[in-house]
Design a protein around this motif. Structure first.
Motif, PDB file in Angstrom:
ATOM      1  N   GLY A  51       0.709  -1.131   0.142  1.00 10.54           N
ATOM      2  CA  GLY A  51       0.029  -0.187   0.014  1.00 10.54           C
ATOM      3  C   GLY A  51       0.857   1.384   0.051  1.00 10.54           C
ATOM      4  O   GLY A  51       1.982   1.160  -0.140  1.00 10.54           O
ATOM      5  N   LEU A  52       0.244   2.360   0.418  1.00  9.62           N
ATOM      6  CA  LEU A  52       0.760   3.722   0.093  1.00  9.62           C
ATOM      7  C   LEU A  52       1.543   3.709   1.427  1.00  9.62           C
ATOM      8  O   LEU A  52       1.237   3.692   2.672  1.00  9.62           O
ATOM      9  N   ALA A  53       2.799   4.692   1.331  1.00 10.15           N
ATOM     10  CA  ALA A  53       3.595   4.934   2.435  1.00 10.15           C
ATOM     11  C   ALA A  53       4.357   6.059   2.293  1.00 10.15           C
ATOM     12  O   ALA A  53       4.547   6.691   1.016  1.00 10.15           O
ATOM     13  N   SER A  54       4.656   6.829   3.477  1.00 11.94           N
ATOM     14  CA  SER A  54       5.068   8.140   3.441  1.00 11.94           C
ATOM     15  C   SER A  54       6.863   7.865   3.723  1.00 11.94           C
ATOM     16  O   SER A  54       7.076   7.474   4.733  1.00 11.94           O
ATOM     17  N   ILE A  55       7.684   8.110   2.760  1.00 10.40           N
ATOM     18  CA  ILE A  55       9.140   7.830   2.901  1.00 10.40           C
ATOM     19  C   ILE A  55       9.855   9.010   3.288  1.00 10.40           C
ATOM     20  O   ILE A  55       9.891   9.862   2.542  1.00 10.40           O
ATOM     21  N   PRO A  56      10.600   9.106   4.478  1.00  5.59           N
ATOM     22  CA  PRO A  56      11.631  10.208   4.706  1.00  5.59           C
ATOM     23  C   PRO A  56      12.505  10.281   3.630  1.00  5.59           C
ATOM     24  O   PRO A  56      13.131   9.115   3.198  1.00  5.59           O
ATOM     25  N   ILE A  57      12.748  11.428   3.248  1.00  8.16           N
ATOM     26  CA  ILE A  57      13.725  11.753   1.840  1.00  8.16           C
ATOM     27  C   ILE A  57      15.180  11.173   2.437  1.00  8.16           C
ATOM     28  O   ILE A  57      15.774  10.501   1.351  1.00  8.16           O
ATOM     29  N   GLU A  58      15.370  11.165   3.415  1.00  5.56           N
ATOM     30  CA  GLU A  58      16.779  10.695   3.887  1.00  5.56           C
ATOM     31  C   GLU A  58      16.976   9.455   3.942  1.00  5.56           C
ATOM     32  O   GLU A  58      18.341   8.781   3.900  1.00  5.56           O
ATOM     33  N   SER A  59      15.970   8.458   3.676  1.00  4.54           N
ATOM     34  CA  SER A  59      16.276   7.037   3.602  1.00  4.54           C
ATOM     35  C   SER A  59      16.078   6.667   1.964  1.00  4.54           C
ATOM     36  O   SER A  59      16.405   5.494   1.743  1.00  4.54           O
ATOM     37  N   ILE A  60      16.044   7.500   1.324  1.00  7.01           N
ATOM     38  CA  ILE A  60      15.857   7.181  -0.143  1.00  7.01           C
ATOM     39  C   ILE A  60      17.389   7.249  -0.860  1.00  7.01           C
ATOM     40  O   ILE A  60      18.079   8.279  -0.558  1.00  7.01           O
ATOM     41  N   TYR A  61      17.983   6.103  -1.360  1.00  7.88           N
ATOM     42  CA  TYR A  61      19.289   6.250  -2.033  1.00  7.88           C
ATOM     43  C   TYR A  61      19.348   6.570  -3.164  1.00  7.88           C
ATOM     44  O   TYR A  61      20.014   7.659  -3.662  1.00  7.88           O
ATOM     45  N   TYR A  62      18.383   6.289  -4.021  1.00  4.84           N
ATOM     46  CA  TYR A  62      18.208   7.077  -5.554  1.00  4.84           C
ATOM     47  C   TYR A  62      16.669   6.845  -6.016  1.00  4.84           C
ATOM     48  O   TYR A  62      16.037   6.180  -5.769  1.00  4.84           O
ATOM     49  N   ILE A  63      16.412   7.869  -7.089  1.00  5.37           N
ATOM     50  CA  ILE A  63      14.947   7.696  -7.641  1.00  5.37           C
ATOM     51  C   ILE A  63      15.513   7.562  -9.180  1.00  5.37           C
ATOM     52  O   ILE A  63      16.242   8.140  -9.788  1.00  5.37           O
ATOM     53  N   LYS A  68       8.674   5.050 -18.053  1.00  3.57           N
ATOM     54  CA  LYS A  68       7.722   6.371 -17.691  1.00  3.57           C
ATOM     55  C   LYS A  68       7.043   6.120 -16.317  1.00  3.57           C
ATOM     56  O   LYS A  68       6.032   6.479 -15.815  1.00  3.57           O
ATOM     57  N   ARG A  69       7.863   5.039 -15.684  1.00  2.64           N
ATOM     58  CA  ARG A  69       7.269   4.878 -13.874  1.00  2.64           C
ATOM     59  C   ARG A  69       8.482   5.353 -13.172  1.00  2.64           C
ATOM     60  O   ARG A  69       9.670   5.278 -13.728  1.00  2.64           O
ATOM     61  N   THR A  70       8.221   5.786 -12.192  1.00  6.83           N
ATOM     62  CA  THR A  70       9.358   6.428 -11.235  1.00  6.83           C
ATOM     63  C   THR A  70       9.468   5.659 -10.097  1.00  6.83           C
ATOM     64  O   THR A  70       8.417   5.260  -9.246  1.00  6.83           O
ATOM     65  N   PHE A  71      10.546   5.156  -9.576  1.00  8.62           N
ATOM     66  CA  PHE A  71      10.823   4.082  -8.602  1.00  8.62           C
ATOM     67  C   PHE A  71      11.621   4.961  -7.611  1.00  8.62           C
ATOM     68  O   PHE A  71      12.732   5.362  -7.882  1.00  8.62           O
ATOM     69  N   LEU A  72      11.294   4.810  -6.280  1.00 14.59           N
ATOM     70  CA  LEU A  72      12.325   5.189  -5.077  1.00 14.59           C
ATOM     71  C   LEU A  72      12.971   3.907  -4.645  1.00 14.59           C
ATOM     72  O   LEU A  72      12.284   3.129  -4.098  1.00 14.59           O
ATOM     73  N   TYR A  73      14.237   3.941  -4.507  1.00 16.95           N
ATOM     74  CA  TYR A  73      15.153   2.838  -3.883  1.00 16.95           C
ATOM     75  C   TYR A  73      15.638   3.214  -2.587  1.00 16.95           C
ATOM     76  O   TYR A  73      16.430   4.112  -2.459  1.00 16.95           O
ATOM     77  N   LEU A  74      15.306   2.442  -1.677  1.00 19.46           N
ATOM     78  CA  LEU A  74      15.867   2.501  -0.475  1.00 19.46           C
ATOM     79  C   LEU A  74      16.663   1.651  -0.029  1.00 19.46           C
ATOM     80  O   LEU A  74      17.222   0.762  -1.083  1.00 19.46           O
ATOM     81  N   GLU A  75      17.282   1.385   1.014  1.00 19.68           N
ATOM     82  CA  GLU A  75      18.420   0.157   1.277  1.00 19.68           C
ATOM     83  C   GLU A  75      18.165  -0.795   0.605  1.00 19.68           C
ATOM     84  O   GLU A  75      18.952  -1.490  -0.140  1.00 19.68           O
ATOM     85  N   GLU A  77      14.444  -1.872   0.152  1.00 24.66           N
ATOM     86  CA  GLU A  77      13.234  -1.628  -0.254  1.00 24.66           C
ATOM     87  C   GLU A  77      13.054  -0.838  -1.731  1.00 24.66           C
ATOM     88  O   GLU A  77      13.614  -0.086  -1.809  1.00 24.66           O
ATOM     89  N   THR A  78      11.753  -1.038  -2.416  1.00 25.76           N
ATOM     90  CA  THR A  78      11.629  -0.273  -3.502  1.00 25.76           C
ATOM     91  C   THR A  78      10.201   0.331  -3.349  1.00 25.76           C
ATOM     92  O   THR A  78       9.235  -0.659  -3.196  1.00 25.76           O
ATOM     93  N   PHE A  79       9.884   1.508  -3.692  1.00 17.04           N
ATOM     94  CA  PHE A  79       8.476   2.044  -3.708  1.00 17.04           C
ATOM     95  C   PHE A  79       8.294   2.807  -5.169  1.00 17.04           C
ATOM     96  O   PHE A  79       9.497   3.066  -5.709  1.00 17.04           O
ATOM     97  N   GLU A  80       7.002   2.792  -5.633  1.00 15.74           N
ATOM     98  CA  GLU A  80       6.598   3.473  -7.059  1.00 15.74           C
ATOM     99  C   GLU A  80       6.123   4.720  -6.616  1.00 15.74           C
ATOM    100  O   GLU A  80       5.414   4.811  -5.528  1.00 15.74           O
ATOM    101  N   SER A  81       6.644   5.832  -7.236  1.00 16.77           N
ATOM    102  CA  SER A  81       6.112   7.214  -6.939  1.00 16.77           C
ATOM    103  C   SER A  81       5.142   7.725  -8.112  1.00 16.77           C
ATOM    104  O   SER A  81       5.389   7.345  -9.302  1.00 16.77           O
ATOM    105  N   LYS A  82       4.202   8.476  -8.003  1.00 16.97           N
ATOM    106  CA  LYS A  82       3.246   8.742  -8.948  1.00 16.97           C
ATOM    107  C   LYS A  82       3.808   9.976  -9.669  1.00 16.97           C
ATOM    108  O   LYS A  82       3.465  10.243 -10.745  1.00 16.97           O
TER     109      LYS A  82
END
Lengths: 149, 143
Positions: A51-63, A68-75, A77-82
């Motif tokens: 589901g939807l999560a609020s991700i603190p930006i300091e935990s994101i390694y790269y985007i 045409k889909r955007t992914f947020l990569y953490l240590e 985990e991976t999330f998709e951004s709209k």
């Protein structure tokens, strides 16, 4: 101007964490400090299979933007951004994030080392061991960001 | 000192190129287009470099080129540049078509490629060193 003291008030009835900076003028050092603190003041929305999560930006390694889909990569985990990469780049302007290729924005806080190749591209090694490519067009942007950090 | 030398080198290159282009265009305006003169050859070389730059920009836009190994990328790039170089040589009559001339032009091309690529490789190695030093500084201050 030097930061002469840090006061921390821990209160049981405190609802929201707050940082108050008392100063005469905002000089370059203080401006950098404010920009650094600012990255802790907002989160990015990302969704995964849970589901939807609020991700603190300091935990994101790269985007990264893939097809045409955007992914947020953490240590791990991976999330998709709209939001698209350009919108996120604008949002992350005064943070340690910097565009390193047409489809990637990197959090320089997690940068371990870079390696140059004969084709003028750089390979960035992150603190979690992942390797990503830095396009030569963006090498100077990365260098400037690192200098400002 | 390194930065100063780098600036001087860039200044000389830009000035030299600008002088060559301006004098070539002036000569063409005054004397007309004459393929037998050296000034026209300089302009043809300038167009060759513009085409090379166009190839660079094009390969930068295509994702597949970012995924292949750097050695294959550079080899393919040099090969394409060599073909374009030969096409320009043939188009502007830089040499009469014979094996001896082809050998001579290939050697010239290889020599230029080695010099130019060595300079750029040296420059990116300096950038690599600088960024790694900045990363180390950042990591020290974080701890």
């Amino acid at each position: 101007m030097l930061l002469t003291s840090i006061t921390i008030q821990q209160e049981n009835d405190c609802v929201e964490n707050e940082i108050l900076i008392r100063c005469k003028v905002i000089d370059t050092r203080l401006k950098h400090l404010i920009e650094y603190i600012q990255q802790f003041t907002f989160c990015l929305e990302g969704f995964s299979k849970d589901g939807l999560a609020s991700i603190p930006i300091e935990s994101i390694y790269y985007i990264e933007s893939v097809e045409k889909r955007t992914f947020l990569y953490l240590e791990t985990e991976t999330f998709e951004s709209k939001a698209n990469l350009t919108a996120l780049e604008t949002q992350l302007l005064n943070t340690p994030f910097v565009r390193i290729s047409k489809n990637c924005i990197l959090n320089t806080s997690y940068l371990k080392s870079v390696k140059a190749f004969a084709n003028h591209r750089f390979e960035a090694t992150l603190k979690n061991g992942e390797k990503i490519i830095i396009s030569r067009t963006y090498v100077n942007d990365l260098r400037e960001k690192m200098k400002n950090n | 000192m390194k930065k100063k030398l780098n600036n001087i080198f860039q200044y000389i290159c830009i000035s030299y190129t600008t002088i060559l282009i301006v004098t070539t265009l002036t000569n063409i305006c005054i004397n007309g287009l004459d393929h037998s003169t050296h000034s026209t050859f300089l302009l043809e070389i300038f167009f060759l470099l513009v085409v090379y730059w166009g190839i660079e920009l094009l390969t930068d836009q295509i994702n597949i080129f970012q995924k292949i190994s750097p050695i294959i990328y550079v080899s393919a790039h040099i090969f394409v540049e060599y073909i374009v170089f030969l096409l320009f040589a043939a188009l502007f009559n830089w040499y009469s078509l014979c094996l001896k001339n082809l050998f001579r032009f290939t050697l010239t091309f290889i020599l230029i490629e080695i010099i130019v690529r060595s300079i750029f490789y040296h420059k990116i190695k300096i950038a690599e060193e600088e960024i790694n030093r900045l990363i180390t500084d950042q990591n020290i201050s974080q701890h």
